[in-house]
Design an enzyme around this catalytic site. Structure first.
Site, PDB file in Angstrom:
ATOM      1  N   LYS A 216       0.831  -1.212   0.000  1.00 15.31           N
ATOM      2  CA  LYS A 216       0.000   0.000   0.000  1.00 15.31           C
ATOM      3  C   LYS A 216       0.859   1.252   0.000  1.00 15.31           C
ATOM      4  CE  LYS A 216      -1.633   1.920   3.860  1.00 15.31           C
ATOM      5  NZ  LYS A 216      -1.569   3.397   3.850  1.00 15.31           N
TER       6      LYS A 216
ATOM      7  N   CYS B  69      -5.974   8.265   8.924  1.00 15.44           N
ATOM      8  CA  CYS B  69      -6.034   7.761  10.297  1.00 15.44           C
ATOM      9  C   CYS B  69      -5.681   8.850  11.311  1.00 15.44           C
ATOM     10  CB  CYS B  69      -5.075   6.585  10.470  1.00 15.44           C
ATOM     11  SG  CYS B  69      -5.646   5.057   9.731  1.00 15.44           S
TER      12      CYS B  69
END
Length: 419
Positions: A22, A118
């Site tokens: 990722k 996040c």
């Protein structure tokens, strides 16, 4: 938002392939904006963050075609139709700020909403902006956006010293420098493997990047770059997560599609805790030998212990014999998993950026909530080893960075279901 229901206590056994990274693919998708020709990215992971980055560059004029069966993305951007990265997408994806470098390089202007993602602590973009300013860009901010433009229409090569070896700033400045006039030198650059993968992609496009993987990266600007093909590197954090889960459950697994060199910090700590890790070319075998021995861990930029593995290791050490200490040096708010682990019976005390963990024989299953990507992975690991049933809520965070993690764990014998 979905949940994982895990019935713990089953050791993991078998072989599973690690997905592509990722953290490597997101800056590479962004860098496709540098060329008007087709870029073909292979071995793409099926992640929400990848979909988000594809949506973002599509909004800027890229023609993005995703072939899920072949696991490929084709990107062509003959003309940029915009230079603004809107809040709607950016708020979901911190890595979206990485489009600023390619937009400045190719269009001479960029407007990007302040990033989301996040909530693990501030990831200030000041290092990015200082670098762009050193290259001649003028920066304005307001109303939740950062706007940059080049008065002369083009960035100028220069020497940039990063106060901290930020991965994102290094990647953004690398892509910005590809089409700049003259030579750009980035000192105190990040040296993570994902930086090396980005440099390899840029060089395939015709860029002139050297020194990636060291603390000094040199980019000699070129007039234009062309399309290319590139296969994304394996995800070292997914590999580390699966290694930790296998060790904790007393399992015996083999991971394929790994680069053992990238995993040395995790491997070293698992061995130090009493586990067996065997390197076999592009494979790793992990055997859980007994209850872990307590560890001291301090996160650092690569090649130190990765902050992205801190939460998973905290879950692991909840079961260790003795007292463990984890010091988080990268993000100031990366212990949100602690309260959730305590719901399972963990004995953890926080003192600023330090977690003191008193290991116990076993945690108890409970309903817990994934507060961010890696915290979610930590709760899954804890649930796999806990007694009883654990329900992990808000797993959309986990889906941002793990490609159908439940399927891989099921193939290894875990009792985990998505609901």
């Amino acid at each position: 938002m979905g949940a994982f229901v895990i019935r713990g206590g089953k050791p993991l056994f078998g072989t599973v392939a690690v997905s592509s990274s990722k953290n490597a693919i997101l800056p590479i998708i962004s860098a496709c904006l540098l060329s008007g020709e087709e870029c073909l990215i292979k071995q793409i992971p099926g992640l929400d963050d990848v979909s988000g980055m594809c949506e973002l560059i599509s909004n800027l004029g890229a023609d993005v075609k995703v072939n899920g069966r072949a696991r490929q993305i084709s990107v062509r951007t003959p003309h940029l139709t915009g230079h603004t990265a809107d809040y709607e997408v950016v708020s979901r994806l911190r890595a979206s700020f990485l489009v600023m470098g390619p937009l400045l390089a190719r269009a001479g202007k960029a407007k990007v909403a302040l990033p989301g993602g996040c909530p693990i602590g501030s990831r200030p973009v000041d290092l990015h902006l200082k670098g762009f300013e050193a290259m001649g860009a003028q920066i304005q901010s307001g109303h939740g956006y950062i706007e940059a433009f080049c008065p002369d229409g083009k960035l100028k090569g220069t020497t940039i010293y990063l106060d901290f070896p930020s991965v994102g700033a290094t990647e953004n400045l690398m892509t910005a420098a590809v089409l700049a006039e003259g030579r750009t030198v980035i000192e105190n650059a990040a040296s993570e493997p994902e930086i090396v993968d980005l440099a390899a992609f840029l060089n395939k496009m015709g860029a002139k990047v050297s020194g990636a993987g060291t603390d000094t990266i040199v980019i000699d600007g070129v007039d234009k770059v062309h399309g290319t093909e590139h296969t994304i590197m394996p995800d070292r954090i997914e590999a580390g997560t699966l290694m930790t889960a296998a060790a904790l459950t007393g399992g015996d697994i083999t991971l394929t599609n790994v680069v053992p060199e990238h995993l040395k910090p995790v491997t070293a700590k698992l061995r130090e805790s009493g586990m067996e890790v065997i390197e076999q070319g592009s494979e790793l075998r992990v055997r859980g030998m007994a209850r872990p021995v307590a560890l001291d861990i301090k996160t650092h930029p690569f090649p130190g212990f990765p902050t992205d593995m801190q939460a998973q290791m905290a879950a692991y050490l909840c079961f260790a014999e003795g007292t463990s200490v984890i010091v988080e040096t990268i993000f100031e708010n990366r212990f949100m998993h602690v309260n959730e682990l305590k719901r399972m019976g963990a004995q953890i005390r926080l003192d600023g950026r330090t977690a003191i963990i008193e290991g116990i024989d076993c945690l108890q299953g409970a309903q817990v909530r994934a507060t961010d990507l890696r915290a979610g992975a930590a709760l899954v690991i804890a649930g796999l080893a806990a007694r009883g049933t654990t329900e992990v809520l808000d797993i959309h965070h986990i889906d941002r960075g793990y490609e159908f993690i439940e399927n891989k764990l099921q193939r290894l014998g875990a009792d985990i279901q998505r609901q």
